[in-house]
Design a protein around this motif. Structure first.
Motif, mmCIF file in Angstrom:
data_model
loop_
_atom_site.group_PDB
_atom_site.id
_atom_site.type_symbol
_atom_site.label_atom_id
_atom_site.label_comp_id
_atom_site.label_asym_id
_atom_site.label_seq_id
_atom_site.Cartn_x
_atom_site.Cartn_y
_atom_site.Cartn_z
ATOM 1 N N THR A 395 0.922 -1.216 -0.071
ATOM 2 C CA THR A 395 0.083 -0.020 -0.111
ATOM 3 C C THR A 395 0.855 1.092 -0.068
ATOM 4 O OG1 THR A 395 -1.703 -1.275 1.156
ATOM 5 C CG2 THR A 395 -1.827 1.267 1.394
ATOM 6 N N ALA A 396 1.907 1.405 0.795
ATOM 7 C CA ALA A 396 2.756 2.530 1.005
ATOM 8 C C ALA A 396 3.577 2.623 -0.424
ATOM 9 C CB ALA A 396 3.858 2.224 2.040
ATOM 10 N N HIS A 400 3.012 6.122 -2.798
ATOM 11 C CA HIS A 400 4.108 6.647 -3.036
ATOM 12 C C HIS A 400 4.423 6.901 -4.460
ATOM 13 C CE1 HIS A 400 8.340 8.132 -2.420
ATOM 14 N NE2 HIS A 400 8.724 7.377 -3.488
#
Length: 577
Positions: A395-396, A400
């Motif tokens: 998810t990060a 990003h």
């Protein structure tokens, strides 16, 4: 019936009635004894060819016993050399009609039906109800406490600290809890674990409610050093350990007893149902608490959660008793005085550290001696995959790279759907190709698709639409293989581990898997920049490929114990033929 068996029957019958002429009392015509009485005279009085190769030549036959008048002697024909040991056929099978000519043998269809029929279906349904209700409350709380801490403080450190000590408690405490469960009656242990879990959930909720009411704009250091936070960490660690013990007990021991160890299809279907319920509870629990947070104050939501926890305890205890009652007390187990002394010793707080280290050492020694060790180790290797899987790191990365939140949400939902579909595929795959081939297929499928995802990531930018869709689709489809092996691998371990060590081995496996997650999380902390994601992706693919290689090598080089353990699996039946 062979000629030797018929001759033996004749000799046995003559020894029981030595040269007697009066027939035995006749039983009723409808009884099996009457049919057997009719069978014997028609067969052993006929001309029978007997192999006498084992009779000594020096044996004296010159003085036969005298016969009462009117009695006939069975005619025995000796053909050829007495040393000839070739088998002889019965004089005339057609002349000896009998109800015992052919033993009843299940047809192939009947064998499949038996393999897919649980030993205690009513007990399984009660188990599903207990698993659903308990898991729903547990998953709701697993979403509630991090959400409440996120509202309380913007930093991720409080959540990370609670999560770290939770994993650490599982790594240290799982072996001793598993050993304790193997020496303690199942139902009392189930009741005690539910009581511990509900109590620690209530303590954790009380600490968070206190912080929400009294804490305002505190620094991160002030939060993590407060007594309420230390109590939250301790209660959270104990709660997770109790939940783990309940899961291992029901998924590795109870379901095997209720489905039947010698009914592989029924066991595969039961494991698949438990995985479906787990996925459903994970989705519903998060959705319900998220809906409550959107309408009520966080303190009110936590109070509602506390009410559900309190109500869950008597319901779960009642369901546990019901499972045992409707399964004819299949979960009951007698415990010796030695077992009780072991339980008392393990529960001694003064020896907690010593018992923990001893349990880890004992659990590791038992774990590495299991025949199904490669199958369990493959499950542990899959826990190293924290990058190419739906989770915080993925998810990060997507956020990003500027990926739309709607695409991220759709990806997570698709992964959940694939996991749910896999639970249906796995039981069907076990029925078609057997449990061993089904496990290999799941691991190879996952490794292949993750390799595609890694290739796409290194070949082009996932910021572009087409590479991104291929990248996400490969990861989502790989969940089919992951969840399929999760179901199948669990059944392989269930089949290969003795019931007396099921909880110990299951706890040890979870403990090592937690250690694997801790190692990968540490690697992620070190390589915390998004540009280093490729390195984490390589580690993830390597771990899954290593699991597939290890499992396939185990199948292609079976030991005698392994063949005996899975003698009914199509893989070894085909090789035997």
């Amino acid at each position: 019936m062979s000629s030797r068996a018929a001759a033996a029957a004749a000799v046995a019958a003559e020894e029981e009635e030595p040269w007697g002429c009066s027939p035995p009392p006749q039983p009723p015509l409808s009884s099996p004894r009457h049919r057997l009485h009719n069978f014997v005279p028609k067969c052993y009085i006929a001309n029978i060819e007997v192999d006498v190769s084992t009779v000594s030549k020096e044996e004296d036959f010159d003085d036969p016993p005298s016969l009462p008048p009117g009695c006939s002697i069975p005619v025995v024909n000796l053909h050829g050399d007495v040393l000839d040991s070739s088998p002889f056929s019965l004089y005339d099978r057609a002349s000896c009609p009998s109800d015992f000519e052919e033993l009843p043998v299940l047809s192939e269809g009947e064998q499949h039906t038996l393999a897919s029929t649980p030993a205690h279906p009513a007990g399984l349904y009660a188990l599903y109800a207990s698993y659903l209700f308990g898991n729903l409350v547990e998953q709701l709380w697993n979403f509630a406490w991090p959400a409440a801490l996120a509202i309380l403080h913007p930093s991720l450190l409080p959540v990370a600290i609670v999560g770290f000590f939770t994993k650490l408690s599982v790594f240290i405490g799982a072996p001793i809890v598993g050993k304790l469960m193997d020496h303690f009656p199942r139902i009392p242990m189930y009741t005690a674990l539910n009581a511990v879990q509900v109590a620690t959930q209530l303590i954790s909720a009380a600490t968070v409610i206190y912080a929400l009411k009294n804490l305002r704009h505190a620094s991160t250091t002030d939060v993590v050093l407060r007594p309420w936070f230390i109590a939250l960490v301790a209660a959270g660690a104990i709660e997770r350990l109790a939940g783990l013990a309940l899961g291992v007990s029901m998924e590795r021991n109870w379901v095997v007893l209720l489905a039947g160890t010698n009914r592989p299809v029924a066991l595969a279907q039961a494991n698949a149902v438990l995985n479906r319920l787990d996925l459903i509870c994970e989705t519903v629990g998060a959705s319900v608490f998220g809906l409550l947070l959107s309408k009520y104050h966080p303190v009110t939501c936590l109070k509602i959660a506390c009410g559900l926890m309190i109500c869950s305890f008597p319901v779960l205890v009642m369901l546990g008793q019901l499972i045992n009652r409707v399964s004819c007390h299949a979960l009951d187990s007698s415990r010796t005085t030695t077992d009780e002394s072991i339980c008392i010793d393990l529960l001694d707080v003064r020896k907690l550290v010593q018992n923990s280290l001893s349990a880890i050492k004992h659990g590791w020694n038992e774990y590495k001696q299991q025949t199904v060790l490669p199958a369990s180790a493959a499950t542990v290797f899959l826990n190293f995959n924290v990058a190419l899987a739906p989770g915080a790191i993925m998810t990060a990365l997507l956020m990003h790279r500027g990926i739309s939140p709607s695409i991220v949400g759709a990806f997570s939902g698709l992964c959940s759907v694939m996991g749910l579909v896999a639970t249906f595929i796995s039981s069907s795959l076990v029925q078609r190709v057997g449990i061993l081939k089904a496990g290999a297929a799941g691991l190879i499928f996952q490794a292949s698709l993750l390799s595609v995802a890694l290739t796409v990531y290194w070949a082009g930018s996932i910021s572009q639409r087409t590479p991104l869709l291929i990248f996400l689709a490969s990861i989502a489809l790989s969940r089919l293989g992951h969840m399929s092996y999760d179901v199948v691998g669990t059944q392989i371990v269930q089949t290969g581990v003795p019931a007396s060590k099921a909880n110990l081995i299951g706890g040890m496996e979870v403990s090592i898997a937690s250690l694997a997650e801790l190692v990968m999380l540490a690697m992620a902390i070190i390589a915390n920049d998004a540009s280093h994601f490729g390195f984490l992706a390589i580690l993830s693919v390597s771990s899954v490929a290593g699991a597939a290689w290890m499992f396939c090598r185990w199948l292609t080089n079976p030991t005698d114990e392994q063949r005996e353990l899975f003698m009914f699996d199509p893989l070894y039946q085909v090789k035997a033929i």
